[in-house]
Design a protein around this motif. Structure first.
Motif, PDB file in Angstrom:
ATOM      1  N   ASP A   1       0.809  -1.221   0.000  1.00 12.11           N
ATOM      2  CA  ASP A   1       0.000   0.000   0.000  1.00 12.11           C
ATOM      3  C   ASP A   1       0.845   1.275   0.000  1.00 12.11           C
ATOM      4  O   ASP A   1       0.295   2.377  -0.059  1.00 12.11           O
ATOM      5  N   LEU A   2       2.152   1.123   0.062  1.00 10.15           N
ATOM      6  CA  LEU A   2       3.014   2.294   0.224  1.00 10.15           C
ATOM      7  C   LEU A   2       2.879   3.273  -0.944  1.00 10.15           C
ATOM      8  O   LEU A   2       2.596   4.464  -0.742  1.00 10.15           O
ATOM      9  N   VAL A   3       3.048   2.787  -2.155  1.00 12.93           N
ATOM     10  CA  VAL A   3       2.989   3.688  -3.316  1.00 12.93           C
ATOM     11  C   VAL A   3       1.590   4.258  -3.522  1.00 12.93           C
ATOM     12  O   VAL A   3       1.445   5.479  -3.730  1.00 12.93           O
ATOM     13  N   PRO A   4       0.515   3.450  -3.466  1.00 17.83           N
ATOM     14  CA  PRO A   4      -0.826   4.032  -3.609  1.00 17.83           C
ATOM     15  C   PRO A   4      -1.126   5.104  -2.556  1.00 17.83           C
ATOM     16  O   PRO A   4      -1.762   6.118  -2.857  1.00 17.83           O
ATOM     17  N   THR A   5      -0.654   4.884  -1.330  1.00 17.85           N
ATOM     18  CA  THR A   5      -0.882   5.868  -0.266  1.00 17.85           C
ATOM     19  C   THR A   5      -0.146   7.167  -0.562  1.00 17.85           C
ATOM     20  O   THR A   5      -0.692   8.262  -0.388  1.00 17.85           O
ATOM     21  N   ILE A   6       1.089   7.044  -1.032  1.00 22.68           N
ATOM     22  CA  ILE A   6       1.869   8.233  -1.368  1.00 22.68           C
ATOM     23  C   ILE A   6       1.214   8.992  -2.521  1.00 22.68           C
ATOM     24  O   ILE A   6       1.108  10.225  -2.497  1.00 22.68           O
ATOM     25  N   LYS A   7       0.757   8.268  -3.517  1.00 20.64           N
ATOM     26  CA  LYS A   7       0.107   8.916  -4.665  1.00 20.64           C
ATOM     27  C   LYS A   7      -1.179   9.630  -4.237  1.00 20.64           C
ATOM     28  O   LYS A   7      -1.499  10.702  -4.748  1.00 20.64           O
ATOM     29  N   GLU A   8      -1.879   9.045  -3.293  1.00 23.14           N
ATOM     30  CA  GLU A   8      -3.101   9.682  -2.792  1.00 23.14           C
ATOM     31  C   GLU A   8      -2.765  10.999  -2.084  1.00 23.14           C
ATOM     32  O   GLU A   8      -3.467  12.001  -2.242  1.00 23.14           O
ATOM     33  N   MET A   9      -1.680  10.999  -1.303  1.00 18.07           N
ATOM     34  CA  MET A   9      -1.230  12.227  -0.648  1.00 18.07           C
ATOM     35  C   MET A   9      -0.886  13.288  -1.681  1.00 18.07           C
ATOM     36  O   MET A   9      -1.263  14.460  -1.560  1.00 18.07           O
ATOM     37  N   ALA A  10      -0.177  12.878  -2.715  1.00 16.42           N
ATOM     38  CA  ALA A  10       0.232  13.825  -3.752  1.00 16.42           C
ATOM     39  C   ALA A  10      -0.971  14.381  -4.499  1.00 16.42           C
ATOM     40  O   ALA A  10      -1.005  15.566  -4.855  1.00 16.42           O
ATOM     41  N   ASN A  11      -1.970  13.560  -4.724  1.00 18.95           N
ATOM     42  CA  ASN A  11      -3.149  13.994  -5.476  1.00 18.95           C
ATOM     43  C   ASN A  11      -3.925  15.083  -4.744  1.00 18.95           C
ATOM     44  O   ASN A  11      -4.561  15.933  -5.381  1.00 18.95           O
TER      45      ASN A  11
END
Length: 266
Positions: A224-234
Protein backbone atom coordinates in the motif's frame (compact mmCIF):
# COMPACT_ATOMS: atom_id res chain seq x y z
CA UNK A 1 28.52 22.04 3.11
CA UNK A 2 29.34 25.08 5.19
CA UNK A 3 26.84 25.64 8.03
CA UNK A 4 26.91 29.02 9.78
CA UNK A 5 24.84 29.74 12.88
CA UNK A 6 24.42 33.44 13.69
CA UNK A 7 23.54 34.42 17.27
CA UNK A 8 22.35 32.12 20.02
CA UNK A 9 19.35 30.72 18.15
CA UNK A 10 21.22 30.02 14.94
CA UNK A 11 24.22 28.67 16.81
CA UNK A 12 22.22 26.20 18.89
CA UNK A 13 20.78 24.64 15.74
CA UNK A 14 24.07 24.72 13.82
CA UNK A 15 25.83 22.87 16.67
CA UNK A 16 23.70 19.81 15.98
CA UNK A 17 25.37 19.38 12.58
CA UNK A 18 28.78 18.86 14.16
CA UNK A 19 28.29 15.11 14.46
CA UNK A 20 28.37 14.78 10.67
CA UNK A 21 31.75 14.92 8.94
CA UNK A 22 30.27 16.36 5.74
CA UNK A 23 29.53 19.70 7.40
CA UNK A 24 31.89 22.45 8.46
CA UNK A 25 30.10 24.25 11.29
CA UNK A 26 30.86 27.88 12.14
CA UNK A 27 29.28 29.68 15.11
CA UNK A 28 29.11 33.47 15.04
CA UNK A 29 28.00 35.36 18.13
CA UNK A 30 28.86 38.46 20.13
CA UNK A 31 32.63 38.40 20.59
CA UNK A 32 32.87 34.96 18.98
CA UNK A 33 33.80 35.33 15.34
CA UNK A 34 32.14 38.75 15.30
CA UNK A 35 33.24 41.82 17.22
CA UNK A 36 30.65 42.74 19.83
CA UNK A 37 28.60 45.83 18.91
CA UNK A 38 25.98 47.84 20.77
CA UNK A 39 23.42 48.37 18.00
CA UNK A 40 21.95 46.51 15.04
CA UNK A 41 23.19 49.31 12.78
CA UNK A 42 26.77 48.71 13.94
CA UNK A 43 26.44 45.01 13.17
CA UNK A 44 25.14 45.93 9.73
CA UNK A 45 28.34 47.91 9.14
CA UNK A 46 30.91 45.29 10.09
CA UNK A 47 33.56 44.13 7.65
CA UNK A 48 33.32 40.34 7.67
CA UNK A 49 36.05 38.40 5.87
CA UNK A 50 35.83 34.60 6.15
CA UNK A 51 38.85 32.40 5.38
CA UNK A 52 39.38 31.91 1.64
CA UNK A 53 39.45 28.15 2.19
CA UNK A 54 35.69 28.26 2.81
CA UNK A 55 35.17 29.37 -0.78
CA UNK A 56 37.48 26.75 -2.27
CA UNK A 57 36.38 23.86 -0.05
CA UNK A 58 32.60 24.33 -0.31
CA UNK A 59 30.11 24.96 -3.10
CA UNK A 60 27.11 25.51 -0.84
CA UNK A 61 26.40 27.26 2.45
CA UNK A 62 23.53 27.21 4.92
CA UNK A 63 23.15 30.24 7.20
CA UNK A 64 20.79 29.89 10.20
CA UNK A 65 19.53 33.01 11.96
CA UNK A 66 16.63 34.48 13.91
CA UNK A 67 16.12 38.14 13.08
CA UNK A 68 14.98 39.65 16.37
CA UNK A 69 18.44 40.03 17.96
CA UNK A 70 20.85 42.89 17.29
CA UNK A 71 23.44 40.47 15.99
CA UNK A 72 21.09 39.51 13.15
CA UNK A 73 22.11 42.84 11.63
CA UNK A 74 25.34 41.13 10.59
CA UNK A 75 23.54 38.62 8.36
CA UNK A 76 23.96 40.48 5.08
CA UNK A 77 27.60 41.22 5.87
CA UNK A 78 28.18 37.49 6.50
CA UNK A 79 26.38 36.53 3.28
CA UNK A 80 28.16 39.07 1.09
CA UNK A 81 31.62 37.43 0.86
CA UNK A 82 29.93 34.03 0.32
CA UNK A 83 28.03 35.18 -2.78
CA UNK A 84 29.93 32.78 -5.06
CA UNK A 85 28.53 29.82 -3.09
CA UNK A 86 25.03 28.43 -3.44
CA UNK A 87 23.47 30.34 -0.53
CA UNK A 88 20.62 28.92 1.53
CA UNK A 89 19.22 30.72 4.56
CA UNK A 90 17.10 29.26 7.33
CA UNK A 91 15.21 32.06 9.04
CA UNK A 92 13.63 31.36 12.44
CA UNK A 93 10.56 33.47 13.13
CA UNK A 94 10.59 34.25 16.89
CA UNK A 95 7.61 34.22 19.26
CA UNK A 96 6.40 37.73 18.47
CA UNK A 97 4.03 38.12 21.44
CA UNK A 98 6.96 38.19 23.86
CA UNK A 99 9.26 40.59 22.03
CA UNK A 100 9.94 44.24 22.71
CA UNK A 101 8.87 46.73 20.06
CA UNK A 102 12.53 47.15 19.05
CA UNK A 103 12.99 43.40 18.61
CA UNK A 104 9.77 43.16 16.58
CA UNK A 105 11.03 45.91 14.28
CA UNK A 106 14.38 44.15 13.82
CA UNK A 107 12.55 40.94 12.93
CA UNK A 108 10.30 42.70 10.44
CA UNK A 109 13.22 44.37 8.66
CA UNK A 110 15.40 41.25 8.44
CA UNK A 111 12.45 39.03 7.50
CA UNK A 112 11.45 41.29 4.60
CA UNK A 113 14.98 41.99 3.36
CA UNK A 114 15.86 38.27 3.22
CA UNK A 115 12.71 37.52 1.25
CA UNK A 116 13.50 40.24 -1.28
CA UNK A 117 17.07 38.94 -1.66
CA UNK A 118 15.63 35.47 -2.22
CA UNK A 119 13.19 36.65 -4.88
CA UNK A 120 16.04 38.43 -6.65
CA UNK A 121 18.14 35.23 -6.68
CA UNK A 122 20.94 36.41 -4.38
CA UNK A 123 19.76 33.75 -1.92
CA UNK A 124 19.10 30.39 -3.55
CA UNK A 125 16.53 29.24 -0.97
CA UNK A 126 14.95 30.77 2.11
CA UNK A 127 13.61 28.14 4.52
CA UNK A 128 11.12 29.60 6.99
CA UNK A 129 10.54 28.07 10.43
CA UNK A 130 8.22 29.51 13.09
CA UNK A 131 9.04 28.99 16.78
CA UNK A 132 5.48 29.50 17.94
CA UNK A 133 4.06 26.95 15.51
CA UNK A 134 6.85 24.44 16.19
CA UNK A 135 6.35 24.71 19.96
CA UNK A 136 2.65 24.09 19.44
CA UNK A 137 3.39 20.91 17.48
CA UNK A 138 6.30 19.46 19.42
CA UNK A 139 6.51 21.11 22.85
CA UNK A 140 9.57 22.50 24.60
CA UNK A 141 12.34 21.49 26.96
CA UNK A 142 13.01 22.73 30.51
CA UNK A 143 13.66 26.44 31.09
CA UNK A 144 17.45 26.10 30.80
CA UNK A 145 17.04 24.45 27.40
CA UNK A 146 13.60 25.69 26.38
CA UNK A 147 14.06 25.37 22.62
CA UNK A 148 15.97 22.07 22.64
CA UNK A 149 13.14 19.95 21.24
CA UNK A 150 12.17 22.20 18.34
CA UNK A 151 15.84 22.90 17.58
CA UNK A 152 16.27 19.19 17.02
CA UNK A 153 13.30 19.14 14.64
CA UNK A 154 14.74 22.11 12.76
CA UNK A 155 18.11 20.37 12.47
CA UNK A 156 16.43 17.11 11.42
CA UNK A 157 14.54 18.83 8.58
CA UNK A 158 17.57 20.77 7.37
CA UNK A 159 19.84 17.74 7.43
CA UNK A 160 17.23 15.59 5.67
CA UNK A 161 16.70 18.28 3.05
CA UNK A 162 20.42 18.41 2.28
CA UNK A 163 20.98 14.65 2.44
CA UNK A 164 18.12 13.74 0.12
CA UNK A 165 19.22 16.28 -2.49
CA UNK A 166 22.49 14.37 -2.80
CA UNK A 167 21.20 10.78 -2.76
CA UNK A 168 19.36 8.95 -5.53
CA UNK A 169 15.82 7.95 -4.48
CA UNK A 170 14.82 4.31 -4.35
CA UNK A 171 11.54 5.26 -6.03
CA UNK A 172 10.13 8.47 -7.47
CA UNK A 173 12.34 11.43 -8.31
CA UNK A 174 13.90 14.58 -6.88
CA UNK A 175 11.66 17.61 -7.07
CA UNK A 176 13.03 20.34 -9.30
CA UNK A 177 11.22 23.55 -8.36
CA UNK A 178 10.72 26.42 -10.73
CA UNK A 179 13.45 29.03 -10.73
CA UNK A 180 11.21 31.50 -8.90
CA UNK A 181 10.06 29.06 -6.20
CA UNK A 182 12.71 29.92 -3.63
CA UNK A 183 10.71 30.52 -0.42
CA UNK A 184 10.04 27.23 1.34
CA UNK A 185 9.18 25.41 4.53
CA UNK A 186 9.31 21.81 5.67
CA UNK A 187 7.05 19.76 7.89
CA UNK A 188 6.21 16.27 9.01
CA UNK A 189 3.38 14.15 7.68
CA UNK A 190 1.96 10.68 8.18
CA UNK A 191 1.02 7.94 5.77
CA UNK A 192 -2.06 6.85 7.68
CA UNK A 193 -3.85 10.18 8.27
CA UNK A 194 -2.04 12.51 5.86
CA UNK A 195 -1.78 15.17 8.57
CA UNK A 196 0.91 17.78 8.13
CA UNK A 197 2.77 19.46 10.97
CA UNK A 198 4.44 22.34 9.18
CA UNK A 199 7.22 24.41 10.70
CA UNK A 200 5.83 27.54 9.05
CA UNK A 201 2.35 28.29 7.73
CA UNK A 202 3.34 29.08 4.16
CA UNK A 203 0.80 31.12 2.17
CA UNK A 204 0.12 30.67 -1.55
CA UNK A 205 1.87 27.31 -1.91
CA UNK A 206 2.66 26.60 -5.56
CA UNK A 207 4.71 23.39 -5.37
CA UNK A 208 4.95 20.43 -3.00
CA UNK A 209 7.33 17.54 -2.58
CA UNK A 210 6.89 14.51 -0.31
CA UNK A 211 10.06 12.89 0.97
CA UNK A 212 9.44 9.42 2.35
CA UNK A 213 12.15 7.63 4.28
CA UNK A 214 10.92 4.05 4.19
CA UNK A 215 12.20 1.15 6.24
CA UNK A 216 13.56 -1.90 4.48
CA UNK A 217 10.54 -3.86 5.71
CA UNK A 218 8.07 -1.40 4.17
CA UNK A 219 9.98 -1.38 0.91
CA UNK A 220 9.81 -5.16 0.71
CA UNK A 221 6.34 -5.94 2.07
CA UNK A 222 4.07 -2.87 2.09
CA UNK A 223 1.94 -3.10 -1.07
CA UNK A 224 0.00 0.00 0.00
CA UNK A 225 3.01 2.29 0.22
CA UNK A 226 2.99 3.69 -3.32
CA UNK A 227 -0.83 4.03 -3.61
CA UNK A 228 -0.88 5.87 -0.27
CA UNK A 229 1.87 8.23 -1.37
CA UNK A 230 0.11 8.92 -4.67
CA UNK A 231 -3.10 9.68 -2.79
CA UNK A 232 -1.23 12.23 -0.65
CA UNK A 233 0.23 13.83 -3.75
CA UNK A 234 -3.15 13.99 -5.48
CA UNK A 235 -4.56 16.12 -2.64
CA UNK A 236 -2.02 18.80 -3.50
CA UNK A 237 -2.52 18.40 -7.23
CA UNK A 238 -6.22 19.14 -6.76
CA UNK A 239 -5.12 22.45 -5.26
CA UNK A 240 -3.20 23.14 -8.49
CA UNK A 241 0.20 22.64 -6.89
CA UNK A 242 2.94 20.94 -8.86
CA UNK A 243 3.57 17.85 -6.76
CA UNK A 244 6.13 15.08 -6.67
CA UNK A 245 7.48 12.48 -4.29
CA UNK A 246 10.71 10.61 -3.65
CA UNK A 247 11.21 7.47 -1.55
CA UNK A 248 14.51 6.77 0.21
CA UNK A 249 15.53 3.71 2.21
CA UNK A 250 16.23 4.21 5.90
CA UNK A 251 17.46 1.93 8.66
CA UNK A 252 14.88 3.51 10.98
CA UNK A 253 11.10 3.44 11.00
CA UNK A 254 9.28 4.91 8.02
CA UNK A 255 8.81 8.68 8.29
CA UNK A 256 7.43 11.34 5.98
CA UNK A 257 8.54 14.91 5.34
CA UNK A 258 6.67 17.41 3.23
CA UNK A 259 8.28 20.43 1.61
CA UNK A 260 6.25 23.34 0.25
CA UNK A 261 7.46 26.04 -2.14
CA UNK A 262 6.24 29.46 -3.21
CA UNK A 263 7.44 32.64 -4.87
CA UNK A 264 5.05 34.88 -2.95
CA UNK A 265 6.27 37.16 -0.16
CA UNK A 266 5.07 35.95 3.22
Amino acid sequence: MLVIGIGQAGGNIAKLFKKHKNYQVVLLDEGKGLTKKETVEEYDSIDYSPPKTWLTKHSEALVIVSGCGKIAGSTLRVLEPLKDLRLNVCYIVPELDYLSSEAKLRHKVHYNVLQELTRSGVINELLLFDNELALEHFGHGPIKDYYSIINFYYYSCLHMNNYCKNVKPTFGEHHTPKEISRITTIGFSTLDKNEEKLLFQLDNITETCYIINASEEDLKTNDDLVPTIKEMANINKKQERETSFAVFETSQETNVYVKHFTHFIQ
